[in-house]
Design a protein around this motif. Sequence first.
Motif, PDB file in Angstrom:
ATOM      1  N   GLY A 119      -4.432   1.034 -16.140  1.00 43.54           N
ATOM      2  CA  GLY A 119      -4.734  -0.229 -16.807  1.00 43.54           C
ATOM      3  C   GLY A 119      -5.336  -1.310 -15.934  1.00 43.54           C
ATOM      4  O   GLY A 119      -5.534  -2.440 -16.395  1.00 43.54           O
ATOM      5  N   PHE A 120      -5.639  -0.993 -14.691  1.00 43.99           N
ATOM      6  CA  PHE A 120      -6.266  -1.973 -13.807  1.00 43.99           C
ATOM      7  C   PHE A 120      -7.771  -2.006 -14.060  1.00 43.99           C
ATOM      8  O   PHE A 120      -8.375  -0.984 -14.393  1.00 43.99           O
ATOM      9  N   VAL A 121      -8.358  -3.179 -13.894  1.00 38.09           N
ATOM     10  CA  VAL A 121      -9.801  -3.350 -14.028  1.00 38.09           C
ATOM     11  C   VAL A 121     -10.328  -4.048 -12.776  1.00 38.09           C
ATOM     12  O   VAL A 121      -9.628  -4.845 -12.148  1.00 38.09           O
ATOM     13  N   PHE A 122     -11.578  -3.731 -12.442  1.00 42.05           N
ATOM     14  CA  PHE A 122     -12.215  -4.413 -11.317  1.00 42.05           C
ATOM     15  C   PHE A 122     -12.479  -5.864 -11.696  1.00 42.05           C
ATOM     16  O   PHE A 122     -12.816  -6.165 -12.847  1.00 42.05           O
ATOM     17  N   VAL A 123     -12.307  -6.755 -10.726  1.00 45.99           N
ATOM     18  CA  VAL A 123     -12.618  -8.175 -10.899  1.00 45.99           C
ATOM     19  C   VAL A 123     -13.651  -8.566  -9.851  1.00 45.99           C
ATOM     20  O   VAL A 123     -13.773  -7.892  -8.821  1.00 45.99           O
ATOM     21  N   PRO A 124     -14.406  -9.636 -10.085  1.00 48.32           N
ATOM     22  CA  PRO A 124     -15.475 -10.013  -9.156  1.00 48.32           C
ATOM     23  C   PRO A 124     -14.956 -10.710  -7.902  1.00 48.32           C
ATOM     24  O   PRO A 124     -15.221 -11.893  -7.663  1.00 48.32           O
ATOM     25  N   ARG A 125     -14.208  -9.974  -7.110  1.00 50.20           N
ATOM     26  CA  ARG A 125     -13.675 -10.513  -5.852  1.00 50.20           C
ATOM     27  C   ARG A 125     -13.712  -9.409  -4.814  1.00 50.20           C
ATOM     28  O   ARG A 125     -13.184  -8.319  -5.048  1.00 50.20           O
ATOM     29  N   THR A 126     -14.312  -9.690  -3.682  1.00 52.36           N
ATOM     30  CA  THR A 126     -14.357  -8.744  -2.573  1.00 52.36           C
ATOM     31  C   THR A 126     -13.974  -9.474  -1.302  1.00 52.36           C
ATOM     32  O   THR A 126     -14.017 -10.713  -1.238  1.00 52.36           O
ATOM     33  N   GLU A 127     -13.605  -8.695  -0.289  1.00 51.92           N
ATOM     34  CA  GLU A 127     -13.356  -9.265   1.033  1.00 51.92           C
ATOM     35  C   GLU A 127     -13.341  -8.139   2.051  1.00 51.92           C
ATOM     36  O   GLU A 127     -13.149  -6.974   1.694  1.00 51.92           O
ATOM     37  N   PRO A 128     -13.529  -8.483   3.315  1.00 53.48           N
ATOM     38  CA  PRO A 128     -13.460  -7.453   4.350  1.00 53.48           C
ATOM     39  C   PRO A 128     -12.024  -6.940   4.485  1.00 53.48           C
ATOM     40  O   PRO A 128     -11.071  -7.698   4.358  1.00 53.48           O
ATOM     41  N   LEU A 129     -11.879  -5.666   4.755  1.00 54.17           N
ATOM     42  CA  LEU A 129     -10.571  -5.073   5.003  1.00 54.17           C
ATOM     43  C   LEU A 129     -10.082  -5.554   6.367  1.00 54.17           C
ATOM     44  O   LEU A 129     -10.799  -5.445   7.369  1.00 54.17           O
ATOM     45  N   ALA A 130      -8.880  -6.094   6.433  1.00 54.40           N
ATOM     46  CA  ALA A 130      -8.366  -6.707   7.662  1.00 54.40           C
ATOM     47  C   ALA A 130      -8.415  -5.752   8.857  1.00 54.40           C
ATOM     48  O   ALA A 130      -8.774  -6.154   9.960  1.00 54.40           O
ATOM     49  N   SER A 131      -8.069  -4.497   8.646  1.00 57.82           N
ATOM     50  CA  SER A 131      -8.012  -3.546   9.759  1.00 57.82           C
ATOM     51  C   SER A 131      -9.379  -2.999  10.148  1.00 57.82           C
ATOM     52  O   SER A 131      -9.546  -2.498  11.257  1.00 57.82           O
TER      53      SER A 131
END
Length: 164
Positions: free
Chosen positions: A136-148
């Motif tokens: 039931g999850f949907v993609f949302v318009p938010r991205t960011e670099p992966l911390a590691s």
Amino acid sequence: MTITIRASTEDDWEILKTLRLAALADAPTAFGVTHASALAFTEQQWRDRAAGRGPAEYFYAFDGDEPAGMIAGVPEGEGTFGLIAMWVRPASRGSGAAGRLVETIRQRAVERGFARVELSVAPDNLPAARLYQRQGFVFVPRTEPLASHPHITVQYMEWVNPPA
């Protein structure tokens, strides 16, 4: 194969350590923590995490007596509960353990009064993205670099608790 889910306790610190290190070795670019940094945790740090003496609470999937996977949830504010640290052993993939773990975090979020569950996933991690979409999850318009691994951009997904 019978999958059971249960919350972590301090006595589970070795299970948490084993599963977390295995997850970080298996999928090093899927998590915000590196294997090397987790390997440096002290026994007390593992105990504290397993006991929930920190922001995250952990749950385990068991196939019989064998730990099959893990997941954690963490309050993120503004009505949002974060799904983090999701991983299932390769031998247990396809057993239903992953879906049961995700459902456990969604239920825990609702029990704690959160309206949304949020997670991040690398868009090319198709098996994980598909699992979350089935849940039931949907993609949302938010991205960011992966911390590691800052060269990897993760995409956010969310599940919203339907109104009663």
